[in-house]
Write a protein that holds these residues in place. Structure first.
Motif, PDB file in Angstrom:
ATOM      1  N   UNK A   1     -62.073 -50.996 105.312  1.00 48.41           N
ATOM      2  CA  UNK A   1     -61.233 -50.125 104.479  1.00 48.41           C
ATOM      3  C   UNK A   1     -60.384 -50.959 103.533  1.00 48.41           C
ATOM      4  N   UNK A   2     -60.326 -50.502 102.280  1.00 48.38           N
ATOM      5  CA  UNK A   2     -59.316 -51.023 101.356  1.00 48.38           C
ATOM      6  C   UNK A   2     -58.522 -49.843 100.837  1.00 48.38           C
ATOM      7  N   UNK A   3     -57.243 -49.848 101.134  1.00 49.72           N
ATOM      8  CA  UNK A   3     -56.343 -48.797 100.658  1.00 49.72           C
ATOM      9  C   UNK A   3     -55.329 -49.493  99.763  1.00 49.72           C
ATOM     10  N   UNK A   4     -55.723 -49.618  98.498  1.00 50.63           N
ATOM     11  CA  UNK A   4     -54.896 -50.347  97.545  1.00 50.63           C
ATOM     12  C   UNK A   4     -55.482 -50.145  96.162  1.00 50.63           C
ATOM     13  N   UNK A   5     -55.029 -50.934  95.220  1.00 50.26           N
ATOM     14  CA  UNK A   5     -55.538 -50.807  93.855  1.00 50.26           C
ATOM     15  C   UNK A   5     -54.543 -51.414  92.887  1.00 50.26           C
ATOM     16  N   UNK A   6     -54.941 -51.504  91.599  1.00 50.84           N
ATOM     17  CA  UNK A   6     -54.043 -52.083  90.591  1.00 50.84           C
ATOM     18  C   UNK A   6     -52.789 -51.222  90.388  1.00 50.84           C
ATOM     19  N   UNK A   7     -51.750 -51.834  89.873  1.00 47.21           N
ATOM     20  CA  UNK A   7     -50.527 -51.123  89.492  1.00 47.21           C
ATOM     21  C   UNK A   7     -50.874 -49.891  88.663  1.00 47.21           C
ATOM     22  N   UNK A   8     -50.246 -48.709  88.874  1.00 56.38           N
ATOM     23  CA  UNK A   8     -49.153 -48.445  89.813  1.00 56.38           C
ATOM     24  C   UNK A   8     -49.608 -47.959  91.188  1.00 56.38           C
ATOM     25  N   UNK A   9     -50.920 -48.041  91.483  1.00 55.13           N
ATOM     26  CA  UNK A   9     -51.346 -47.638  92.829  1.00 55.13           C
ATOM     27  C   UNK A   9     -50.614 -48.481  93.869  1.00 55.13           C
ATOM     28  N   UNK A  10     -50.516 -49.787  93.596  1.00 55.37           N
ATOM     29  CA  UNK A  10     -49.740 -50.671  94.475  1.00 55.37           C
ATOM     30  C   UNK A  10     -49.040 -51.718  93.614  1.00 55.37           C
ATOM     31  N   UNK A  11     -48.127 -52.438  94.248  1.00 55.55           N
ATOM     32  CA  UNK A  11     -47.445 -53.549  93.580  1.00 55.55           C
ATOM     33  C   UNK A  11     -48.264 -54.835  93.652  1.00 55.55           C
ATOM     34  N   UNK A  12     -49.344 -54.847  94.439  1.00 56.89           N
ATOM     35  CA  UNK A  12     -50.125 -56.068  94.601  1.00 56.89           C
ATOM     36  C   UNK A  12     -51.565 -55.703  94.926  1.00 56.89           C
ATOM     37  N   UNK A  13     -52.440 -55.861  93.917  1.00 58.00           N
ATOM     38  CA  UNK A  13     -53.821 -55.393  94.042  1.00 58.00           C
ATOM     39  C   UNK A  13     -54.629 -56.195  95.051  1.00 58.00           C
ATOM     40  N   UNK A  14     -54.095 -57.328  95.535  1.00 56.68           N
ATOM     41  CA  UNK A  14     -54.856 -58.165  96.461  1.00 56.68           C
ATOM     42  C   UNK A  14     -54.837 -57.631  97.886  1.00 56.68           C
ATOM     43  N   UNK A  15     -53.934 -56.688  98.154  1.00 53.88           N
ATOM     44  CA  UNK A  15     -53.704 -56.327  99.555  1.00 53.88           C
ATOM     45  C   UNK A  15     -53.896 -54.849  99.822  1.00 53.88           C
ATOM     46  N   UNK A  16     -54.112 -54.531 101.082  1.00 50.29           N
ATOM     47  CA  UNK A  16     -54.322 -53.170 101.545  1.00 50.29           C
ATOM     48  C   UNK A  16     -53.244 -52.819 102.566  1.00 50.29           C
ATOM     49  N   UNK A  17     -52.884 -51.524 102.630  1.00 54.44           N
ATOM     50  CA  UNK A  17     -51.950 -51.101 103.665  1.00 54.44           C
ATOM     51  C   UNK A  17     -52.663 -50.406 104.822  1.00 54.44           C
ATOM     52  N   UNK A  18     -53.974 -50.275 104.735  1.00 53.49           N
ATOM     53  CA  UNK A  18     -54.759 -49.681 105.832  1.00 53.49           C
ATOM     54  C   UNK A  18     -55.961 -50.574 106.103  1.00 53.49           C
ATOM     55  N   UNK A  19     -56.322 -50.690 107.383  1.00 51.32           N
ATOM     56  CA  UNK A  19     -57.517 -51.450 107.735  1.00 51.32           C
ATOM     57  C   UNK A  19     -57.184 -52.826 108.270  1.00 51.32           C
ATOM     58  N   UNK A  20     -58.197 -53.460 108.834  1.00 51.21           N
ATOM     59  CA  UNK A  20     -57.994 -54.730 109.540  1.00 51.21           C
ATOM     60  C   UNK A  20     -57.342 -55.800 108.673  1.00 51.21           C
ATOM     61  N   UNK A  21     -57.728 -55.860 107.391  1.00 53.96           N
ATOM     62  CA  UNK A  21     -57.217 -56.960 106.566  1.00 53.96           C
ATOM     63  C   UNK A  21     -55.769 -56.752 106.130  1.00 53.96           C
ATOM     64  N   UNK A  22     -55.165 -55.618 106.462  1.00 53.65           N
ATOM     65  CA  UNK A  22     -53.753 -55.433 106.104  1.00 53.65           C
ATOM     66  C   UNK A  22     -52.855 -56.425 106.848  1.00 53.65           C
ATOM     67  N   UNK A  23     -53.363 -57.036 107.904  1.00 52.98           N
ATOM     68  CA  UNK A  23     -52.591 -58.044 108.653  1.00 52.98           C
ATOM     69  C   UNK A  23     -52.288 -59.274 107.796  1.00 52.98           C
ATOM     70  N   UNK A  24     -53.150 -59.541 106.793  1.00 48.97           N
ATOM     71  CA  UNK A  24     -52.974 -60.719 105.932  1.00 48.97           C
ATOM     72  C   UNK A  24     -51.649 -60.761 105.195  1.00 48.97           C
ATOM     73  N   UNK A  25     -51.088 -59.568 104.950  1.00 52.55           N
ATOM     74  CA  UNK A  25     -49.845 -59.519 104.172  1.00 52.55           C
ATOM     75  C   UNK A  25     -48.720 -60.270 104.855  1.00 52.55           C
TER      76      UNK A  25
END
Lengths: 500, 500
Positions: free
Chosen positions: B438-462
């Motif tokens: 899962x990637x729950x993110x996207x370019x501004x203004x969807x998020x402040x940082x397009x590199x990261x997701x707030x849902x899914x396993x990789x959200x731990x990277x933040x």
């Protein structure tokens, strides 16, 4: 006009280069945006070929590039020859990274309608972020400049690059850009995938350009902070990866001090004065038992200084050490020699007790760019362990320990890893390997973003953003995500890494 | 005091909770900093046990938590029961992530003295960044709140967490915090590893707290931007991961419109009005052939609205749709029904031609939080492909295509992936799976940082930052990096992924 100068005599060198006009900056940004779809559609293997071609082209023009850089930096032919080779090898490392293929983090989840929430067929990949602006550093005219790590990793990621040349190195920048540009064109890379601008105003305009999606920067804390604020303050903020100031503390434990005082003194003096102290990883703070000071002073006193990279840096260094000399916070214990000519400066070594250091920590942890170090003398390791976590964020932290001091070294390491990006054992931090496991970063003010590195394979991540495809037809997916894994790359499927 | 209200009647519900004082915020930050060394020293497997225990505790108190949340949100028991289960499953996913072990990205480079520059024994690992501040969202009182994805991923990473409760949900927040805190204590997690604050002022103070090293946020673009500016403007800037506004465009291609007009109309109306249109992934813009408008209007006209989460949201929605109704940019084609009571609102559907939309793009791509959608009618796909890349960054992009339109769908996907974090094929974006891909993110203004997701396993990277160990004695290394791989985790050695 941007004019280079010879640090050995302070005289102009080479032809000046015209500052880039606002309209020319804007046009480069648009050209890069036009190049993005084509460049990002090249396969990883195809981009790897291009990076190899750029590396070969730099190597082929080594004589001219090194001579030009030596004229503008006074860093010397041997060092610059090595640095250029490091730079071409860095491009080749990213070729490896692209061919290995796991950098896109291909991830596949099979559908599962029964869990909460239900899971569709979901496939994740990293894609290029867009056009990257790269600010060249002066202290590494090749490795952190026009064709340096930021440019190599961004091109590898599939991003167009626009470089802001360092104003002290217009000739080196222009020649390097010419070589890069010619190699890219000969490889068939799209027009606009690489550009270069000159002058401070052009750099500022670049950070504000609507098509620029991220910025790489290596330089001073002040300059980096100003550009970080610009990037963060945009109507659409963009990531700014700045590598700024670092004091690189090194700790000599008592046993190591007793066991090999001369090795330590020699190694420290060499690391402190290498490249006239103009490495980001220069060990500006050494924590050592008092008995080591005499040997350290002798070693630093025996070193030669040299010409600093430019007049401003020389003036800042002189002003910094004049301030230390005139103040009462630290005592001068050694001054190396310096040639009389140009922007030369001598190495300097100061000393202060741990208690006085702790009382003046903010002042004494300011980076003095150049070959000046401070030995902080301690006689109680527990007191030292109280002070170390208060140091500002730093690129490196070093421990020297005897064989019997590993437990103690572990405790020091546990503290240092909270403030430093790289921990060095019984060595010195000035060598930065270019490899998979390198981390060249750290907490503020070492960098503007502690999650990322400007050196090593993972530096490519700065320019990539994820996209997930949900229930997408297999034949429309990027090759990396298709069910039969046609590229044979490492992937994660249902949580398990493999090539399935 | 922070008082909850019942959206069904606008009356106060539950006991008010006291706003957290400045000194209490400061103390929570210090307690978290004290907890960090202990919590981050727990092994991944040990932290996984704790996350499972928190998940079980939430499930065990489901009745109370769901009833409390229903009182403060009016989202209904079925939806909230599912959301709580999703929340506990999310904690369990991070347990899996921790046990699998590759999230630390253990990387080992063997020494090579012959390359340029020479390579020492170098080992890289990700380590917890420090204390994380989590701002709860109102629209997911469990999944994006006190024990939601930000908290789960940050605790998994080894970071202490301080939550800023949403001011519309003091009761739900307090009850959830009580369950989380008790489960953490029962598991032996260190004091201070979890805290909660109430009130806007406490939230601001948290973002400025010297011990807070990163912020997670889900909420409005205005509120997120203000906090992002605070985080970026600190003397030591910290990463701010905000999920903000998103219009989630969906494109219906002509063949799909002809083939299954009713399915599409029903699916769209359901996705648009689900949870009273208060999902971040609500498809607010639908690009469709004109002939679909009648069916879409009928489907939306047949939907029921409901009470919005709080008075401010209701007022904003009413003001937004009043503005659309009064203006001449779009035409109202359907209004659903709404209960009379409390903060209820009706769904609304508008239509506009592609040309008029393109001429007023900035205005018509503002997010209207709630069940209001705009159908943009097009009759020329090439004209549509010109407009789509001008849309603002968005969490999702959707394509509906017939079997004969895959090439065209691919072209739309190539455009959408430049503006969206997740691409949905022949479906609707409102369901967000919690999984590896899962990637729950996207370019501004969807998020402040397009590199990261707030849902899914990789959200731990933040919440993780790299450290490299150079020439470090094997027995002093973290277990994940020791030569014999005692944990048996996936690692990269000399560039190759495996368990070596």
């Amino acid at each position: 006009m941007v004019q280079g100068y010879n640090p050995r005599n302070g005289q102009p060198i080479g032809e000046p280069v015209e500052s880039t006009s606002d309209s020319a900056v804007d046009e480069l940004g648009l050209a890069a945006a036009r190049a993005l779809p084509a460049w990002s559609a090249w396969s990883s293997a195809e981009r790897a070929e291009v990076l190899d071609a750029v590396a070969d082209a730099l190597d082929a023009e080594a004589d001219l590039l090194v001579a030009t850089a030596d004229g503008e930096t006074a860093l010397g032919v041997p060092r610059l020859t090595t640095e250029l080779k490091r730079t071409s090898n860095q491009l080749r490392l990213f070729g490896e990274v692209l061919r290995e293929g796991s950098y896109v983090e291909a991830t596949i989840d099979s559908p599962d309608p029964d869990i909460i929430p239900p899971r569709p067929n979901l496939r994740r990949i990293l894609r290029p972020l867009g056009t990257v602006a790269v600010f060249s550093a002066s202290n590494f005219p090749f490795a952190f400049s026009v064709a340096g790590g930021d440019t190599a990793s961004a091109l590898a990621a599939g991003c167009p690059v626009i470089v802001k040349a360092h104003s002290a190195q217009p000739g080196t920048s222009r020649e390097t850009a010419r070589v890069v540009d010619a190699a890219l064109r000969a490889s068939g890379a799209p027009d606009g995938v690489f550009g270069i601008v000159y002058g401070t105003q052009a750099g500022v305009r670049l950070v504000r350009h609507g098509e620029v999606r991220a910025v790489g920067f290596t330089g001073s804390t002040g300059g980096g902070r100003a550009l970080f604020d610009l990037a963060s303050g945009r109507p659409d903020p963009i990531p700014f990866y700045g590598e700024l100031g670092s004091v690189n503390p090194a700790v000599v434990l008592p046993g190591a001090a007793t066991e090999r005082p001369e090795d330590i003194a020699t190694g420290f003096a060499q690391s402190l004065t290498m490249g006239v102290g103009q490495f980001c990883t220069n060990p500006g703070l050494l924590f050592a038992p008092t008995e080591l000071v005499r040997g350290l002073a002798a070693a630093v006193g025996a070193t030669n200084g040299g010409a600093m990279l430019n007049e401003r840096m020389r003036d800042t260094y002189v002003s910094d050490v004049d301030g230390l000399d005139a103040g009462e916070l630290v005592s001068l214990v050694a001054t190396g020699t310096a040639p009389e000519d140009g922007w030369s400066v001598p190495p300097k070594l100061y000393t202060v007790t741990l208690r006085d250091f702790a009382d003046n920590l903010a002042t004494l942890t300011e980076e003095h760019f150049g070959p000046a170090g401070i030995v902080v003398t301690y006689d109680d390791v527990d007191a030292l362990l109280e002070v170390l976590p208060r140091l500002p964020g730093t690129l490196t932290g070093t421990v020297h320990a005897s064989a019997g001091e590993h437990d103690l070294a572990g405790r020091v390491g546990d503290v240092l890893r909270t403030i430093a990006g790289r921990l060095v054992f019984n060595g010195w931090p000035t060598g930065v390997a270019v490899s998979w496991a390198m981390h060249h970063g750290g907490p503020w003010p070492a960098t503007t973003n502690a999650l990322h590195t400007s050196v090593g394979a993972t530096s490519i991540r700065r320019w990539l953003a994820p996209v997930s495809y949900q229930s997408w037809p297999d034949e429309l997916l990027p090759a990396e995500l298709r069910d039969d894994n046609p590229l044979g790359i490492p992937r994660r499927r249902d949580g398990v890494l493999g090539t399935h």
